[in-house]
Scaffold this motif. Structure first.
Motif, PDB file in Angstrom:
ATOM      1  N   SER A   1     -30.438  57.351   2.040  1.00  0.00           N
ATOM      2  CA  SER A   1     -31.021  57.570   0.259  1.00  0.00           C
ATOM      3  C   SER A   1     -30.570  57.323  -0.289  1.00  0.00           C
ATOM      4  O   SER A   1     -31.471  57.398  -1.768  1.00  0.00           O
ATOM      5  N   SER A   2     -28.674  57.216  -0.733  1.00  0.00           N
ATOM      6  CA  SER A   2     -28.070  57.386  -1.911  1.00  0.00           C
ATOM      7  C   SER A   2     -28.439  56.229  -2.594  1.00  0.00           C
ATOM      8  O   SER A   2     -27.838  55.869  -3.494  1.00  0.00           O
ATOM      9  N   GLY A   3     -28.400  55.321  -2.187  1.00  0.00           N
ATOM     10  CA  GLY A   3     -28.893  53.787  -2.468  1.00  0.00           C
ATOM     11  C   GLY A   3     -30.276  53.661  -3.911  1.00  0.00           C
ATOM     12  O   GLY A   3     -30.700  54.189  -3.244  1.00  0.00           O
ATOM     13  N   PRO A   4     -29.590  52.771  -4.907  1.00  0.00           N
ATOM     14  CA  PRO A   4     -31.181  51.942  -5.572  1.00  0.00           C
ATOM     15  C   PRO A   4     -32.059  51.912  -4.935  1.00  0.00           C
ATOM     16  O   PRO A   4     -32.071  51.042  -3.418  1.00  0.00           O
ATOM     17  N   ALA A   5     -33.172  51.744  -5.310  1.00  0.00           N
ATOM     18  CA  ALA A   5     -34.206  50.815  -4.764  1.00  0.00           C
ATOM     19  C   ALA A   5     -34.616  49.193  -4.662  1.00  0.00           C
ATOM     20  O   ALA A   5     -33.907  49.080  -5.224  1.00  0.00           O
ATOM     21  N   ALA A   6     -34.710  48.472  -3.461  1.00  0.00           N
ATOM     22  CA  ALA A   6     -34.407  47.083  -3.206  1.00  0.00           C
ATOM     23  C   ALA A   6     -33.387  47.087  -2.952  1.00  0.00           C
ATOM     24  O   ALA A   6     -32.965  45.858  -2.445  1.00  0.00           O
ATOM     25  N   ARG A   7     -31.661  48.131  -2.700  1.00  0.00           N
ATOM     26  CA  ARG A   7     -30.948  47.257  -2.421  1.00  0.00           C
ATOM     27  C   ARG A   7     -30.070  48.968  -1.442  1.00  0.00           C
ATOM     28  O   ARG A   7     -31.227  50.264  -0.781  1.00  0.00           O
ATOM     29  N   LEU A   8     -29.680  48.076  -0.609  1.00  0.00           N
ATOM     30  CA  LEU A   8     -29.074  48.645   1.100  1.00  0.00           C
ATOM     31  C   LEU A   8     -27.373  49.111   0.758  1.00  0.00           C
ATOM     32  O   LEU A   8     -27.456  48.806   0.418  1.00  0.00           O
TER      33      LEU A   8
ATOM     34  N   LEU B   1     -21.067  44.529   2.463  1.00  0.00           N
ATOM     35  CA  LEU B   1     -22.525  43.837   2.598  1.00  0.00           C
ATOM     36  C   LEU B   1     -23.774  44.187   3.215  1.00  0.00           C
ATOM     37  O   LEU B   1     -24.408  44.087   1.930  1.00  0.00           O
ATOM     38  N   LEU B   2     -22.950  45.897   3.512  1.00  0.00           N
ATOM     39  CA  LEU B   2     -24.451  46.210   4.142  1.00  0.00           C
ATOM     40  C   LEU B   2     -24.432  47.318   3.070  1.00  0.00           C
ATOM     41  O   LEU B   2     -25.592  47.835   2.761  1.00  0.00           O
ATOM     42  N   ARG B   3     -23.028  47.515   1.867  1.00  0.00           N
ATOM     43  CA  ARG B   3     -24.043  48.499   1.368  1.00  0.00           C
ATOM     44  C   ARG B   3     -24.819  47.844  -0.409  1.00  0.00           C
ATOM     45  O   ARG B   3     -25.270  48.624  -1.188  1.00  0.00           O
ATOM     46  N   ARG B   4     -24.812  46.652  -0.357  1.00  0.00           N
ATOM     47  CA  ARG B   4     -25.326  45.793  -1.239  1.00  0.00           C
ATOM     48  C   ARG B   4     -26.085  44.876  -1.163  1.00  0.00           C
ATOM     49  O   ARG B   4     -26.684  44.473  -2.073  1.00  0.00           O
ATOM     50  N   ALA B   5     -26.604  44.736  -0.200  1.00  0.00           N
ATOM     51  CA  ALA B   5     -27.321  43.741   0.324  1.00  0.00           C
ATOM     52  C   ALA B   5     -28.665  44.080   0.061  1.00  0.00           C
ATOM     53  O   ALA B   5     -29.290  45.292  -0.129  1.00  0.00           O
ATOM     54  N   CYS B   6     -29.463  43.147  -0.819  1.00  0.00           N
ATOM     55  CA  CYS B   6     -30.949  43.235  -1.455  1.00  0.00           C
ATOM     56  C   CYS B   6     -32.003  42.755  -0.182  1.00  0.00           C
ATOM     57  O   CYS B   6     -32.683  43.585  -0.091  1.00  0.00           O
TER      58      CYS B   6
ATOM     59  N   THR C   1     -22.464  37.105  -3.902  1.00  0.00           N
ATOM     60  CA  THR C   1     -22.976  35.952  -3.399  1.00  0.00           C
ATOM     61  C   THR C   1     -23.612  35.890  -1.968  1.00  0.00           C
ATOM     62  O   THR C   1     -25.020  36.157  -2.298  1.00  0.00           O
ATOM     63  N   LEU C   2     -23.633  36.622  -1.088  1.00  0.00           N
ATOM     64  CA  LEU C   2     -24.097  37.191  -0.087  1.00  0.00           C
ATOM     65  C   LEU C   2     -25.085  38.126  -0.187  1.00  0.00           C
ATOM     66  O   LEU C   2     -25.837  38.119   0.544  1.00  0.00           O
ATOM     67  N   ALA C   3     -24.985  39.075  -1.347  1.00  0.00           N
ATOM     68  CA  ALA C   3     -25.874  40.268  -1.538  1.00  0.00           C
ATOM     69  C   ALA C   3     -26.879  40.016  -1.835  1.00  0.00           C
ATOM     70  O   ALA C   3     -27.878  40.073  -1.603  1.00  0.00           O
ATOM     71  N   ASP C   4     -27.070  38.553  -2.624  1.00  0.00           N
ATOM     72  CA  ASP C   4     -27.943  38.382  -3.434  1.00  0.00           C
ATOM     73  C   ASP C   4     -28.511  36.870  -2.978  1.00  0.00           C
ATOM     74  O   ASP C   4     -28.844  36.693  -3.816  1.00  0.00           O
TER      75      ASP C   4
END
Length: 292
Positions: free
Chosen positions: A115-122, A277-282, A245-248
């Motif tokens: 729940s600590s991540g921003p909306a629509a981001r993993l 990647l898990l922390r950033r992927a959309c 690059t992979l996260a986007d």
């Protein structure tokens, strides 16, 4: 080629905002794979008497809270037939889900992001990260606030490296693609300039390395795309920061990746990329266990 999965899809849920996304991703995968769906909530198990003793009243309260979580999951799904709901007691959520996945021979284990991540981001919390250590099956993490329903984009991504892990990720992605009729997109990322070569090699050596690397990666991508029967597989070689690059990679429904980055292409997915990647992927990310 490994045998098709016959075990269920297991979804771990809690009170977090990504629970609904995990349920959507898990139910979508179960329908496509034509396997049962198990939804589970984990609460703390009683510990041995001593300084670490957990109060029985608190345990009972946590059990009731887990039952409430499952009631909410049932309402979110619309209470379809054939879905099993389980309350588990364990030393941790990750441990409980690990044990359940092994017990039932799960085809896929799905959890939501922190729940600590921003909306629509993993932003994978500790449960998701712990699940990646030694999981017996692929682990999928759904970002909170997924911008599209699973399957809406009609394309499945693979963060491809020419290693046993990369090929295992490709096999899993291809299995899902055959079910959906979606094409695959294989992507290899070559780090730019100073991130790709040792310090002080010199411009000429750097250019020579990058030219050779690109040729090697392009050939590996081409062969991998041609090796997948019954599925259209496109491929792209991109340059830049590997994780960013992979996260986007927003044009795919889900991104498959291996758990490591060893072998000839180790510069592409160098250690720890999967976790970062898990922390950033959309988009949802599926991490496939290390190939045997």
């Amino acid at each position: 080629m490994t045998a098709p999965p016959t075990g269920p899809v297991v979804v771990g849920v809690d009170h977090g905002p990504a629970a609904a996304d995990a349920l959507a991703l898990g139910s979508w995968a179960a329908r496509l794979l034509e396997v049962p769906l198990i939804v589970s909530a984990v609460h703390p198990a009683p510990s041995a008497l001593g300084s670490g003793r957990i109060d029985a009243e608190w345990i009972a309260d946590r059990h009731r809270a887990a039952e409430e979580v499952l009631a909410g999951a049932r309402a979110t799904l619309g209470d379809p037939t054939g879905v099993e709901y389980r309350v588990l007691a364990s030393s941790s959520a990750a441990h409980g889900l690990h044990d359940l996945a092994e017990q039932v021979g799960a085809a896929l284990l799905v959890v939501g992001s922190s729940s600590s991540g921003p909306a629509a981001r993993l932003f994978a919390g500790s449960t998701a990260e712990r699940l990646l250590a030694g999981s017996v099956c692929p682990v999928a993490i759904a970002p909170a606030g997924m911008p599209h329903e699973p399957g809406a984009l009609g394309r499945i991504g693979v963060a491809y490296v020419d290693t046993p892990d990369g090929r295992a990720a490709l096999d899993e992605a291809a299995r899902l693609a055959r079910r959906t009729g979606s094409p695959l997109l294989l992507v290899t990322v070559v780090a730019r300039g100073d991130a790709a070569v040792p310090f002080l090699l010199g411009d000429d050596a750097e250019r020579a390395f990058l030219d050779t690397a690109r040729e090697t990666y392009e050939e590996a991508l081409r062969k991998a795309a041609e090796s997948v029967p019954g599925v259209r597989a496109d491929w792209e070689l991109r340059s830049g920061d590997v994780v960013e690059t992979l996260a986007d990679l927003a044009e795919v429904d889900v991104l498959f990746c291996g758990s490591r980055g060893y072998g000839p292409a180790r510069r592409v997915l160098l250690g720890g990329v999967s976790t970062r990647l898990l922390r950033r992927a959309c988009r949802p990310v599926v991490v496939v266990p290390r190939a045997a």
